[in-house]
Design an enzyme around this catalytic site. Structure first.
Site, mmCIF file in Angstrom:
data_model
loop_
_atom_site.group_PDB
_atom_site.id
_atom_site.type_symbol
_atom_site.label_atom_id
_atom_site.label_comp_id
_atom_site.label_asym_id
_atom_site.label_seq_id
_atom_site.Cartn_x
_atom_site.Cartn_y
_atom_site.Cartn_z
ATOM 1 N N ALA A 65 0.848 -1.189 0.000
ATOM 2 C CA ALA A 65 0.000 0.000 0.000
ATOM 3 C C ALA A 65 0.887 1.244 0.000
ATOM 4 O O ALA A 65 2.011 1.218 0.508
ATOM 5 C CB ALA A 65 -0.894 -0.013 1.230
ATOM 6 N N GLY A 108 0.582 -5.082 0.983
ATOM 7 C CA GLY A 108 -0.603 -5.204 0.125
ATOM 8 C C GLY A 108 -0.280 -5.864 -1.207
ATOM 9 O O GLY A 108 -1.154 -6.492 -1.830
ATOM 10 N N GLU A 111 -0.418 -9.451 -0.545
ATOM 11 C CA GLU A 111 -1.833 -9.811 -0.359
ATOM 12 C C GLU A 111 -2.551 -9.872 -1.700
ATOM 13 O O GLU A 111 -3.404 -10.738 -1.927
ATOM 14 C CB GLU A 111 -2.497 -8.798 0.572
ATOM 15 C CG GLU A 111 -1.942 -8.915 1.992
ATOM 16 C CD GLU A 111 -2.394 -7.803 2.914
ATOM 17 O OE1 GLU A 111 -2.273 -6.617 2.521
ATOM 18 O OE2 GLU A 111 -2.861 -8.097 4.017
ATOM 19 N N GLU A 131 4.268 -4.836 7.383
ATOM 20 C CA GLU A 131 3.414 -3.814 8.014
ATOM 21 C C GLU A 131 3.776 -3.559 9.471
ATOM 22 O O GLU A 131 3.622 -2.450 9.983
ATOM 23 C CB GLU A 131 1.935 -4.238 7.938
ATOM 24 C CG GLU A 131 1.321 -4.165 6.549
ATOM 25 C CD GLU A 131 1.450 -5.448 5.741
ATOM 26 O OE1 GLU A 131 2.297 -6.305 6.064
ATOM 27 O OE2 GLU A 131 0.709 -5.590 4.752
HETATM 28 C C1 HXC Z 1 5.041 4.401 -1.024
HETATM 29 C C2 HXC Z 1 7.047 3.457 -1.616
HETATM 30 C C3 HXC Z 1 6.639 2.218 -1.089
HETATM 31 C C4 HXC Z 1 5.340 2.123 -0.491
HETATM 32 C C5 HXC Z 1 8.643 1.989 -1.881
HETATM 33 N N1 HXC Z 1 8.277 3.270 -2.102
HETATM 34 N N2 HXC Z 1 7.665 1.337 -1.252
HETATM 35 N N3 HXC Z 1 6.257 4.529 -1.590
HETATM 36 N N4 HXC Z 1 4.584 3.242 -0.488
HETATM 37 N N5 HXC Z 1 4.869 0.988 0.005
HETATM 38 C C6 HXC Z 1 9.071 4.316 -2.759
HETATM 39 C C7 HXC Z 1 10.217 4.797 -1.904
HETATM 40 O O1 HXC Z 1 9.755 5.765 -0.985
HETATM 41 C C8 HXC Z 1 11.148 5.363 -2.933
HETATM 42 O O2 HXC Z 1 10.652 6.615 -3.348
HETATM 43 C C9 HXC Z 1 10.969 4.408 -4.121
HETATM 44 O O3 HXC Z 1 9.702 3.761 -3.904
HETATM 45 C C10 HXC Z 1 12.047 3.351 -4.180
HETATM 46 O O4 HXC Z 1 12.121 2.731 -2.914
HETATM 47 P P1 HXC Z 1 13.486 2.611 -2.077
HETATM 48 O O5 HXC Z 1 13.095 2.428 -0.654
HETATM 49 O O6 HXC Z 1 14.403 3.744 -2.375
HETATM 50 O O7 HXC Z 1 14.100 1.277 -2.676
HETATM 51 P P2 HXC Z 1 14.991 0.193 -1.951
HETATM 52 O O8 HXC Z 1 16.062 0.840 -1.123
HETATM 53 O O9 HXC Z 1 15.408 -0.752 -3.044
HETATM 54 O O10 HXC Z 1 14.008 -0.563 -0.931
HETATM 55 C C11 HXC Z 1 12.943 -1.310 -1.453
HETATM 56 C C12 HXC Z 1 11.966 -1.686 -0.313
HETATM 57 C C13 HXC Z 1 11.549 -0.444 0.458
HETATM 58 C C14 HXC Z 1 12.654 -2.690 0.639
HETATM 59 C C15 HXC Z 1 10.776 -2.397 -0.969
HETATM 60 O O11 HXC Z 1 11.112 0.549 -0.490
HETATM 61 C C16 HXC Z 1 10.441 -0.660 1.435
HETATM 62 O O12 HXC Z 1 10.662 -1.177 2.524
HETATM 63 N N6 HXC Z 1 9.210 -0.247 1.062
HETATM 64 C C17 HXC Z 1 8.060 -0.322 1.944
HETATM 65 C C18 HXC Z 1 7.518 -1.732 2.000
HETATM 66 C C19 HXC Z 1 6.339 -1.814 2.964
HETATM 67 O O13 HXC Z 1 6.484 -1.467 4.155
HETATM 68 N N7 HXC Z 1 5.206 -2.268 2.485
HETATM 69 C C20 HXC Z 1 3.981 -2.416 3.283
HETATM 70 C C21 HXC Z 1 3.153 -1.171 3.122
HETATM 71 S S1 HXC Z 1 1.747 -1.193 4.177
HETATM 72 P P3 HXC Z 1 11.669 7.870 -3.529
HETATM 73 O O14 HXC Z 1 10.745 9.017 -3.824
HETATM 74 O O15 HXC Z 1 12.437 8.009 -2.266
HETATM 75 O O16 HXC Z 1 12.527 7.457 -4.696
HETATM 76 C C22 HXC Z 1 0.686 -2.193 3.366
HETATM 77 C C23 HXC Z 1 -0.632 -2.395 4.061
HETATM 78 C C24 HXC Z 1 -1.561 -3.202 3.243
HETATM 79 O O17 HXC Z 1 0.913 -2.703 2.325
HETATM 80 C C25 HXC Z 1 -2.951 -3.016 3.774
HETATM 81 C C26 HXC Z 1 -4.006 -3.514 2.854
HETATM 82 C C27 HXC Z 1 -3.891 -3.128 1.441
#
Ligand code: HXC
Length: 257
Positions: A65, A108, A111, A131
């Site tokens: 998400a 997400g 999921e 999450e």
């Molecule tokens: C918004 C995101 C994002 C996310 C990555 N980005 N994941 N933006 N939401 N979920 C963005 C980063 O901010 C960054 O933007 C660009 O994508 C590249 O990501 P990096 O972090 O620079 O890449 P990297 O170092 O290779 O790391 C990759 C990663 C990391 C390990 C996947 O991005 C990460 O941990 N992302 C979050 C994963 C997460 O927590 N997902 C769960 C979300 S909650 P910029 O502008 O800086 O270039 C969820 C709830 C679901 O899903 C509920 C029901 C639907």
């Protein structure tokens, strides 16, 4: 079908949906989910489409998400927008769905992949529910589907720590059905989709429904559900054609009725 955050194409009997926000690793914002819901409804209604493939790109299926969009939301915002309800649409599709996953498949995104019927993974795929690191929990099926796929202990470990697993472990534990090189993962998913699309459509629909009942019904009810669907298929032209073709040693020609 023109969308802003996804690309939808139809290739013969396949409906292909590409998540298309590569700069943010295909983070799922409200707009993506709304478009995805609309695209799925369109493909479900299109009689020419027999199987649906959802994919991202080599680096990310989806990193989950959209955290930037979500971070200031209130519970009432979440409830009103209720965008997780789009997943219900995926669950109710009668057509088989394949997730072609490469790179990050998190939160997400994981999921979404698990809500599909089959997952094909590239060697670089990484699955996880991180999450917990954001102070929340999976909200679109992660706590329910991951334990069914991995078993309770490993799923609990992933959900409580936010750690990822790679494609080979996902394969060994049955989360995905095959792992292939990154260069061919999409073609492999399409090829599987074409194979399914060439089968008798009503039987495919029933088979999918029956397998999915495994997760909802006790065994006795599941067996009864399966048996009734099996009997019902003897009302279709395709049952007659399939069995006649077998006996005549020729390929069957499906009518979809
Ligand atoms: C918004 C995101 C994002 C996310 C990555 N980005 N994941 N933006 N939401 N979920 C963005 C980063 O901010 C960054 O933007 C660009 O994508 C590249 O990501 P990096 O972090 O620079 O890449 P990297 O170092 O290779 O790391 C990759 C990663 C990391 C390990 C996947 O991005 C990460 O941990 N992302 C979050 C994963 C997460 O927590 N997902 C769960 C979300 S909650 P910029 O502008 O800086 O270039 C969820 C709830 C679901 O899903 C509920 C029901 C639907």
């Amino acid at each position: 079908m023109a969308f802003e955050h996804i690309l939808v194409t139809i290739e013969e009997a396949l409906g292909l949906i590409q998540l298309n926000r590569p700069k943010v690793l295909n983070a799922l914002n409200r707009a993506v989910m709304t478009e995805l819901g609309q695209a799925l409804a369109d493909l479900e209604a299109n009689d020419a489409v027999r199987c649906i493939v959802i994919y991202g790109n080599a680096r990310a299926f989806s990193a989950g998400a959209d955290i930037a969009e979500m971070q200031a939301a209130t519970p009432v915002d979440m409830l009103r927008q209720n965008w997780i309800a789009q997943w219900e649409r995926l669950r109710q599709l009668t057509k088989p769905t394949i997730a072609a996953v490469s790179g990050y498949c998190l939160g997400g995104g994981c999921e979404l992949a698990m809500a599909c019927d089959i997952i094909i993974a590239s060697e670089s795929a990484q699955f996880g529910q991180p999450e917990i690191n954001l102070g929340v929990i999976p909200g679109a099926g992660g706590t329910q589907r991951l334990p069914r796929a991995l078993g309770k202990s490993r799923a609990m470990e992933l959900i409580l720590t936010g750690k990822f697993i790679g494609a080979q472990e996902a394969l060994a534990r049955g989360l995905v059905s095959r792992v292939v090189p990154v260069e061919v993962y999409l073609e492999e998913a399409k090829s599987l989709a074409r194979e399914i699309a060439a089968k008798a459509p009503v039987a495919v629909q029933f088979a999918k429904e029956c397998v999915n009942k495994v997760f909802e019904l006790p065994l006795g009810e599941g067996l009864e559900y399966e048996r009734r669907h099996f009997y019902f298929l003897f009302s279709t032209e395709d049952q007659r054609e399939g069995m006649r073709a077998f006996l005549a040693k020729r390929p069957a020609e499906w009518k979809g009725r």
